[in-house]
Design a protein around this motif. Sequence first.
Motif, short mmCIF file in Angstrom:
data_model
loop_
_atom_site.label_atom_id
_atom_site.label_comp_id
_atom_site.label_asym_id
_atom_site.label_seq_id
_atom_site.Cartn_x
_atom_site.Cartn_y
_atom_site.Cartn_z
N THR A 1 0.83 -1.21 0.00
CA THR A 1 0.00 0.00 0.00
C THR A 1 0.86 1.26 0.00
OG1 THR A 1 -1.78 -1.13 1.17
CG2 THR A 1 -1.76 1.28 1.28
N VAL A 2 1.87 1.27 0.86
CA VAL A 2 2.73 2.45 0.95
C VAL A 2 3.53 2.63 -0.34
CG1 VAL A 2 4.66 3.50 2.20
CG2 VAL A 2 2.84 2.32 3.47
N ALA A 3 4.06 1.54 -0.86
CA ALA A 3 4.81 1.62 -2.12
C ALA A 3 3.93 2.14 -3.24
CB ALA A 3 5.38 0.25 -2.48
N GLY A 4 2.68 1.72 -3.26
CA GLY A 4 1.76 2.19 -4.29
C GLY A 4 1.53 3.69 -4.22
N ALA A 5 1.38 4.22 -2.99
CA ALA A 5 1.17 5.66 -2.83
C ALA A 5 2.42 6.44 -3.24
CB ALA A 5 0.80 5.97 -1.38
N LEU A 6 3.59 5.97 -2.84
CA LEU A 6 4.84 6.64 -3.20
C LEU A 6 5.03 6.63 -4.72
CD1 LEU A 6 5.36 6.40 -0.12
CD2 LEU A 6 7.72 5.76 -0.67
N SER A 7 4.81 5.48 -5.33
CA SER A 7 5.00 5.36 -6.78
C SER A 7 4.03 6.26 -7.53
CB SER A 7 4.81 3.91 -7.22
OG SER A 7 5.79 3.07 -6.64
N LYS A 8 2.78 6.30 -7.08
CA LYS A 8 1.76 7.12 -7.73
C LYS A 8 2.13 8.60 -7.63
CE LYS A 8 -2.37 7.75 -9.62
NZ LYS A 8 -2.71 7.26 -10.97
N ALA A 9 2.56 9.04 -6.47
CA ALA A 9 2.93 10.44 -6.28
C ALA A 9 4.11 10.82 -7.17
CB ALA A 9 3.25 10.71 -4.82
N CYS A 10 5.11 9.95 -7.23
CA CYS A 10 6.28 10.23 -8.08
C CYS A 10 5.90 10.23 -9.56
CB CYS A 10 7.38 9.21 -7.81
SG CYS A 10 8.17 9.37 -6.20
N ARG A 11 4.98 9.36 -9.94
CA ARG A 11 4.54 9.34 -11.34
C ARG A 11 3.76 10.61 -11.68
NH1 ARG A 11 4.26 6.25 -15.63
NH2 ARG A 11 2.45 6.33 -17.01
N LEU A 12 2.91 11.04 -10.77
CA LEU A 12 2.18 12.29 -10.99
C LEU A 12 3.14 13.47 -11.11
CD1 LEU A 12 -0.73 11.77 -8.44
CD2 LEU A 12 -0.98 11.93 -10.93
N ASP A 13 4.22 13.45 -10.35
CA ASP A 13 5.23 14.50 -10.42
C ASP A 13 5.80 14.60 -11.83
OD1 ASP A 13 7.27 16.37 -9.42
OD2 ASP A 13 8.65 14.69 -9.66
N ILE B 1 12.98 14.89 -2.82
CA ILE B 1 11.91 13.90 -2.73
C ILE B 1 12.29 12.79 -1.76
CG2 ILE B 1 10.72 12.08 -4.03
CD1 ILE B 1 10.79 13.98 -6.47
N ILE B 2 13.51 12.30 -1.87
CA ILE B 2 13.97 11.22 -0.99
C ILE B 2 13.97 11.68 0.46
CG2 ILE B 2 16.00 9.84 -0.36
CD1 ILE B 2 16.65 9.80 -3.43
N LEU B 3 14.48 12.88 0.72
CA LEU B 3 14.54 13.39 2.09
C LEU B 3 13.15 13.49 2.71
CD1 LEU B 3 17.22 16.20 1.66
CD2 LEU B 3 17.47 14.11 3.00
N LEU B 4 12.15 13.83 1.90
CA LEU B 4 10.79 13.95 2.42
C LEU B 4 10.09 12.60 2.52
CD1 LEU B 4 9.72 17.14 0.44
CD2 LEU B 4 10.12 17.00 2.90
N LEU B 5 10.28 11.74 1.53
CA LEU B 5 9.52 10.49 1.51
C LEU B 5 10.08 9.43 2.45
CD1 LEU B 5 8.52 9.91 -2.23
CD2 LEU B 5 7.40 11.25 -0.44
N ALA B 6 11.36 9.48 2.79
CA ALA B 6 11.92 8.44 3.67
C ALA B 6 11.23 8.42 5.03
CB ALA B 6 13.43 8.63 3.80
N PRO B 7 11.14 9.55 5.75
CA PRO B 7 10.42 9.50 7.04
C PRO B 7 8.92 9.29 6.87
CG PRO B 7 11.16 11.73 6.58
CD PRO B 7 11.79 10.85 5.55
N LEU B 8 8.33 9.82 5.80
CA LEU B 8 6.90 9.62 5.56
C LEU B 8 6.59 8.14 5.35
CD1 LEU B 8 5.60 12.45 3.20
CD2 LEU B 8 4.71 11.83 5.46
N VAL C 1 5.30 16.53 -4.26
CA VAL C 1 5.34 15.06 -4.23
C VAL C 1 4.99 14.55 -2.83
CG1 VAL C 1 6.79 13.01 -4.50
CG2 VAL C 1 7.02 14.91 -6.09
N ALA C 2 5.55 15.18 -1.81
CA ALA C 2 5.25 14.76 -0.44
C ALA C 2 3.78 14.98 -0.10
CB ALA C 2 6.13 15.53 0.55
N THR C 3 3.21 16.09 -0.58
CA THR C 3 1.78 16.36 -0.35
C THR C 3 0.91 15.31 -1.03
OG1 THR C 3 2.15 18.74 -0.13
CG2 THR C 3 -0.07 18.03 -0.71
N LEU C 4 1.22 15.00 -2.27
CA LEU C 4 0.47 13.96 -2.99
C LEU C 4 0.58 12.62 -2.26
CD1 LEU C 4 1.58 14.85 -6.63
CD2 LEU C 4 -0.68 15.26 -5.64
N THR C 5 1.76 12.31 -1.76
CA THR C 5 1.96 11.07 -1.02
C THR C 5 1.08 11.03 0.22
OG1 THR C 5 4.26 10.90 -1.80
CG2 THR C 5 3.67 9.63 0.16
#
Length: 286
Positions: free
Chosen positions: A7-19, A83-90, A270-274
């Motif tokens: 689930t988490v991977a799906g949200a991260l991937s979707k946000a990055c794709r939207l970016d 993106i990495i700095l924001l998504l890692a803790p999220l 990207v972090a907001t979309l995630t």
Amino acid sequence: MTPRQTTVAGALSKACRLDAIALKPGNVSVLRAGHGMTATDFLASARAIVPILIDEDLPIGDRIEHAVQATFERVGCNTNLGIILLLAPLAEAALRVHAHCALEEELGRVLHSLSVADAAACFRAIRLANPAGLGVSANQDVAAEPTLPLRQLMGFARQRDAIAMQYTDCFATIFGDGLDAFERGRASLGSLVSVASVVFVHLLAAQLDSHIVRKHGFATALDVSRRACRLESSLKACENPGPIRALLDPFDEVLKSRGINPGTTADLTVATLTVGLLKERLGRGR
């Protein structure tokens, strides 16, 4: 991979794709390359980093470092340090969160748990990425070995870097202005691509892009934010996604012609979309 990791991977991937798909003025998209990079670079980078960001066997700092290394192995340049700095803790917070704990509460615990070892790994990642306008700091400079935990170190940079500010403020921009814009967009626009564009413009209008400030100065960053504010007023009058690109295109052309990239705003988007996608997929309170 566990169901939660999926689930988490799906949200991260979707946000990055939207970016990579959404038109974000001054930033790279499938509609228009820029700054020596293409959307293909960003999509390839996303595929490289998502499995690392959800690896629960790795500390947060190691995830950041390994993700930056994987990006360079895949595309040979810095497409996604912010993106990495924001998504890692999220990602870690989303993996931990449970029915009786909001995502932002768990994120606060993750940020407070960051260690000196996390800081050392993060510094190595930043040195590898070598972002433009990095400069030199009198306190705990990134070129040296850190002696303080990562969140505390981010406090030294918070006045000049909006991503560092998120670490000290528990992602207040993202859970506040960003998420509000995401939810308004979701309610009024059928397309997540359009939502990504309006979130980006809202964040750019709401605060100066720290990447622009570092590279081009305060006056340029202020001018860009004021233009974004006027653009946002026009976007709010749109009742469907159709006219959005026509409104965004001229601003995109102006920024790219001047070599101006609101890169920090793109990272915050990207972090907001995630966060928006995670809340939808995990449940509102989780």
